[in-house]
Structures are given as structure tokens and as C-alpha cells.
Scaffold this motif. Structure first.
Motif, mmCIF file in Angstrom:
data_model
loop_
_atom_site.group_PDB
_atom_site.id
_atom_site.type_symbol
_atom_site.label_atom_id
_atom_site.label_comp_id
_atom_site.label_asym_id
_atom_site.label_seq_id
_atom_site.Cartn_x
_atom_site.Cartn_y
_atom_site.Cartn_z
ATOM 1 N N SER A 149 0.831 -1.198 0.000
ATOM 2 C CA SER A 149 0.000 0.000 0.000
ATOM 3 C C SER A 149 0.871 1.256 0.000
ATOM 4 C CB SER A 149 -0.902 0.006 1.236
ATOM 5 O OG SER A 149 -1.622 1.212 1.290
ATOM 6 N N PRO A 150 0.648 2.157 -0.935
ATOM 7 C CA PRO A 150 1.424 3.401 -0.957
ATOM 8 C C PRO A 150 0.861 4.477 -0.022
ATOM 9 C CG PRO A 150 -0.007 3.310 -2.858
ATOM 10 C CD PRO A 150 -0.197 2.011 -2.114
ATOM 11 N N ILE A 151 -0.336 4.217 0.541
ATOM 12 C CA ILE A 151 -0.978 5.205 1.405
ATOM 13 C C ILE A 151 -1.744 4.519 2.533
ATOM 14 C CG2 ILE A 151 -1.252 7.014 -0.338
ATOM 15 C CD1 ILE A 151 -4.103 6.014 -0.799
ATOM 16 N N ILE A 152 -2.173 5.307 3.495
ATOM 17 C CA ILE A 152 -3.048 4.838 4.574
ATOM 18 C C ILE A 152 -4.484 5.041 4.117
ATOM 19 C CG2 ILE A 152 -3.815 5.313 6.933
ATOM 20 C CD1 ILE A 152 -0.995 6.348 7.505
ATOM 21 N N GLY A 153 -5.343 4.070 4.395
ATOM 22 C CA GLY A 153 -6.745 4.228 4.023
ATOM 23 C C GLY A 153 -7.514 2.937 4.193
ATOM 24 N N THR A 154 -8.613 2.823 3.452
ATOM 25 C CA THR A 154 -9.456 1.622 3.480
ATOM 26 C C THR A 154 -9.312 0.898 2.151
ATOM 27 O OG1 THR A 154 -11.000 2.749 4.944
ATOM 28 C CG2 THR A 154 -11.783 0.750 3.877
ATOM 29 N N PHE A 155 -8.996 -0.401 2.230
ATOM 30 C CA PHE A 155 -8.725 -1.245 1.070
ATOM 31 C C PHE A 155 -10.031 -1.789 0.495
ATOM 32 C CE2 PHE A 155 -8.155 -5.650 -0.397
ATOM 33 C CZ PHE A 155 -7.139 -5.525 -1.319
ATOM 34 N N VAL A 182 -8.466 -0.506 -4.872
ATOM 35 C CA VAL A 182 -8.686 0.912 -4.611
ATOM 36 C C VAL A 182 -8.482 1.126 -3.122
ATOM 37 C CG1 VAL A 182 -10.409 2.761 -4.599
ATOM 38 C CG2 VAL A 182 -10.345 1.176 -6.490
ATOM 39 N N ILE A 183 -7.828 2.230 -2.758
ATOM 40 C CA ILE A 183 -7.692 2.593 -1.347
ATOM 41 C C ILE A 183 -8.322 3.964 -1.157
ATOM 42 C CG2 ILE A 183 -6.108 3.109 0.539
ATOM 43 C CD1 ILE A 183 -4.237 1.003 -0.568
ATOM 44 N N GLU A 184 -9.299 3.997 -0.248
ATOM 45 C CA GLU A 184 -9.985 5.251 0.057
ATOM 46 C C GLU A 184 -9.234 5.970 1.165
ATOM 47 O OE1 GLU A 184 -14.038 6.999 2.084
ATOM 48 O OE2 GLU A 184 -13.699 4.844 2.049
ATOM 49 N N ALA A 185 -8.911 7.215 0.913
ATOM 50 C CA ALA A 185 -8.258 8.055 1.912
ATOM 51 C C ALA A 185 -8.910 9.437 1.856
ATOM 52 C CB ALA A 185 -6.764 8.159 1.647
ATOM 53 N N MET A 186 -9.497 9.837 2.954
ATOM 54 C CA MET A 186 -10.142 11.148 3.063
ATOM 55 C C MET A 186 -11.171 11.362 1.945
ATOM 56 S SD MET A 186 -6.873 13.409 4.261
ATOM 57 C CE MET A 186 -7.847 14.881 4.450
ATOM 58 N N LYS A 187 -12.031 10.377 1.754
ATOM 59 C CA LYS A 187 -13.131 10.407 0.772
ATOM 60 C C LYS A 187 -12.656 10.431 -0.681
ATOM 61 C CE LYS A 187 -16.153 10.573 4.059
ATOM 62 N NZ LYS A 187 -16.736 9.359 4.506
ATOM 63 N N LEU A 188 -11.370 10.174 -0.905
ATOM 64 C CA LEU A 188 -10.843 10.056 -2.261
ATOM 65 C C LEU A 188 -10.488 8.602 -2.519
ATOM 66 C CD1 LEU A 188 -8.462 13.141 -2.414
ATOM 67 C CD2 LEU A 188 -10.700 12.919 -3.477
ATOM 68 N N PHE A 189 -10.890 8.069 -3.669
ATOM 69 C CA PHE A 189 -10.605 6.692 -4.018
ATOM 70 C C PHE A 189 -9.389 6.664 -4.942
ATOM 71 C CE2 PHE A 189 -14.887 6.644 -2.530
ATOM 72 C CZ PHE A 189 -14.995 5.433 -1.867
ATOM 73 N N ASN A 190 -8.304 6.062 -4.464
ATOM 74 C CA ASN A 190 -7.044 6.015 -5.192
ATOM 75 C C ASN A 190 -6.860 4.634 -5.799
ATOM 76 O OD1 ASN A 190 -5.787 8.673 -4.142
ATOM 77 N ND2 ASN A 190 -6.509 7.637 -2.304
ATOM 78 N N GLU A 191 -6.762 4.572 -7.117
ATOM 79 C CA GLU A 191 -6.528 3.293 -7.787
ATOM 80 C C GLU A 191 -5.072 2.897 -7.584
ATOM 81 O OE1 GLU A 191 -7.676 3.510 -11.889
ATOM 82 O OE2 GLU A 191 -9.809 3.497 -11.392
ATOM 83 N N ILE A 192 -4.860 1.659 -7.133
ATOM 84 C CA ILE A 192 -3.512 1.149 -6.926
ATOM 85 C C ILE A 192 -3.178 0.248 -8.109
ATOM 86 C CG2 ILE A 192 -1.983 -0.107 -5.366
ATOM 87 C CD1 ILE A 192 -3.271 2.563 -4.255
ATOM 88 N N GLU A 193 -2.110 0.599 -8.811
ATOM 89 C CA GLU A 193 -1.706 -0.137 -10.000
ATOM 90 C C GLU A 193 -0.532 -1.050 -9.688
ATOM 91 O OE1 GLU A 193 -0.866 2.908 -12.850
ATOM 92 O OE2 GLU A 193 -2.988 3.341 -13.186
ATOM 93 N N GLU A 239 -3.714 -13.092 -14.046
ATOM 94 C CA GLU A 239 -2.508 -12.451 -14.554
ATOM 95 C C GLU A 239 -2.656 -10.933 -14.438
ATOM 96 O OE1 GLU A 239 0.332 -13.875 -15.909
ATOM 97 O OE2 GLU A 239 -0.480 -15.826 -15.337
ATOM 98 N N VAL A 240 -1.602 -10.259 -13.984
ATOM 99 C CA VAL A 240 -1.590 -8.801 -13.953
ATOM 100 C C VAL A 240 -0.372 -8.308 -14.724
ATOM 101 C CG1 VAL A 240 -2.850 -8.498 -11.796
ATOM 102 C CG2 VAL A 240 -0.389 -8.732 -11.728
ATOM 103 N N LYS A 241 -0.538 -7.136 -15.318
ATOM 104 C CA LYS A 241 0.556 -6.504 -16.041
ATOM 105 C C LYS A 241 0.879 -5.185 -15.361
ATOM 106 C CE LYS A 241 -1.100 -8.310 -20.440
ATOM 107 N NZ LYS A 241 -2.522 -8.546 -20.224
ATOM 108 N N VAL A 242 2.017 -4.639 -15.672
ATOM 109 C CA VAL A 242 2.397 -3.333 -15.139
ATOM 110 C C VAL A 242 1.324 -2.330 -15.541
ATOM 111 C CG1 VAL A 242 4.105 -1.490 -15.228
ATOM 112 C CG2 VAL A 242 4.846 -3.868 -15.220
ATOM 113 N N GLY A 243 0.817 -1.586 -14.564
ATOM 114 C CA GLY A 243 -0.205 -0.576 -14.822
ATOM 115 C C GLY A 243 -1.632 -1.042 -14.624
ATOM 116 N N ASP A 244 -1.851 -2.362 -14.449
ATOM 117 C CA ASP A 244 -3.202 -2.862 -14.181
ATOM 118 C C ASP A 244 -3.640 -2.443 -12.775
ATOM 119 O OD1 ASP A 244 -3.242 -4.092 -16.632
ATOM 120 O OD2 ASP A 244 -3.116 -6.149 -15.858
ATOM 121 N N THR A 245 -4.876 -2.014 -12.633
ATOM 122 C CA THR A 245 -5.417 -1.659 -11.321
ATOM 123 C C THR A 245 -5.719 -2.945 -10.567
ATOM 124 O OG1 THR A 245 -6.392 0.362 -12.205
ATOM 125 C CG2 THR A 245 -7.252 -0.427 -10.102
ATOM 126 N N VAL A 246 -5.185 -3.060 -9.341
ATOM 127 C CA VAL A 246 -5.392 -4.273 -8.540
ATOM 128 C C VAL A 246 -6.353 -4.033 -7.379
ATOM 129 C CG1 VAL A 246 -3.232 -5.392 -9.173
ATOM 130 C CG2 VAL A 246 -3.274 -3.826 -7.223
#
Length: 157
Positions: free
Chosen positions: A84-90, A116-127, A107-114
Motif C-alpha cells: 500500500s502506498p498510502i493509509i486508508g481503506t482497502f 482501490v484505497i480510500e483516503a479522506m473520501k478520495l478513491f485512489n486506484e492502486i496499479e 494475470e496482472v501486467k504493469v499498470g493494471d489496477t489491482v
């Protein structure tokens, strides 16, 4: 705050994987530290001396959660961890009515979204930063995660 609430708090902290939690209220101050196979709780109440409480249930819970991690590290040393690159809800899916971003065996490739982590009401896609096969999902859906906490194990071969 009664002893039952404190025990529930200790169990929650042990399961969450947090290394230290401090709770301060008007008349109570609680610090819970986990790690090295034990859970230590410092409980200070107004006009009362400091006490050290070690809940056997919390110690057992921490041992149960720590043992698989040690085992996983030795067995899965060939795998790469997506952290996780940030603190939040997985979250494993973009919304409750959609499918998971990825599953074990996918299978996942570089850049595929695996996830989402919610932090302060923002949803951050984790690739994914690596290509390979998802071997294990290390976090339950809708769980709190910390910075640099392992989320997935990936077999790069």
C-alpha cells in the motif's frame, strides 16, 4: 470505559496489524503496542497509577496473526509483494455491484489496477508495478491498511 471495551480494543488492534495505537479521552489514556509476538497495553486513568495490562486473549490473537506471516515469508520468498502506498481503506472492487479488480490466479501486467484505497473520501486506484500471477490477497475487503502494508503476493515467473 470498562475492561470489556478495552479488551475488545486490544483484540481489534492485534487483528488490524497496527504496531501502536494511542487513545486519549478526558479521563483515560490508553496506549496499545503490538509486535514481537506480544501485545502490551498501558492504561492510565485520572488520579490512578499507571498499570500494565496484558490480555491473554490479545496475546493469543497476535500470535495467531503473526505465525502465518512468518510462515508465508519463508514459503513465499520467491514472490513479490504489492504494498500500500498510502493509509486508508482497502477495496477489491470499484463499487459494491462490480466485480473484483483481480483474483487469485489472475494475470496482472504493469499498470493494471489491482485495488482501490480510500483516503479522506478520495478513491485512489492502486496499479501493479510488476507483471505476474496473483498468488495471494493479504488483506480483507473493506479493511483499514497502513502505509507500506503488503496487499498482494505476485509470482513474477
Amino acid at each position: 470505559m470498562d475492561i470489556k471495551e478495552i479488551q475488545n480494543l486490544i483484540k481489534f488492534v492485534a487483528k488490524s496489524g497496527a504496531s501502536e495505537v494511542k487513545l486519549e479521552m478526558e479521563d483515560i489514556k490508553i496506549t496499545i503496542r503490538t509486535g514481537s509476538g506480544k501485545t502490551e497495553t498501558t492504561f492510565v486513568q485520572a488520579a490512578a497509577p499507571m498499570q500494565q495490562l496484558t490480555s491473554p486473549a490479545a496475546v493469543e490473537a497476535k500470535i495467531e496473526t503473526a505465525a502465518p506471516v512468518v510462515k508465508a515469508e519463508s514459503e513465499n520468498s520467491k514472490y513479490i509483494t504489492i504494498k500500500s502506498p498510502i493509509i486508508g481503506t482497502f477495496y477489491r472492487k470499484p463499487s459494491p455491484d462490480k466485480a473484483n479488480f483481480t483474483e487469485v490466479g489472475a494475470e496482472v501486467k504493469v499498470g493494471d489496477t489491482v485495488c482501490v484505497i480510500e483516503a479522506m473520501k478520495l478513491f485512489n486506484e492502486i496499479e501493479s508495478e510488476i507483471s505476474g500471477t496473483i498468488v495471494k490477497v493479504l488483506v480483507d475487503d473493506s479493511s483499514p491498511v497502513e502505509f507500506d502494508q503488503p496487499l498482494f503476493l505476485v509470482d513474477p515467473s
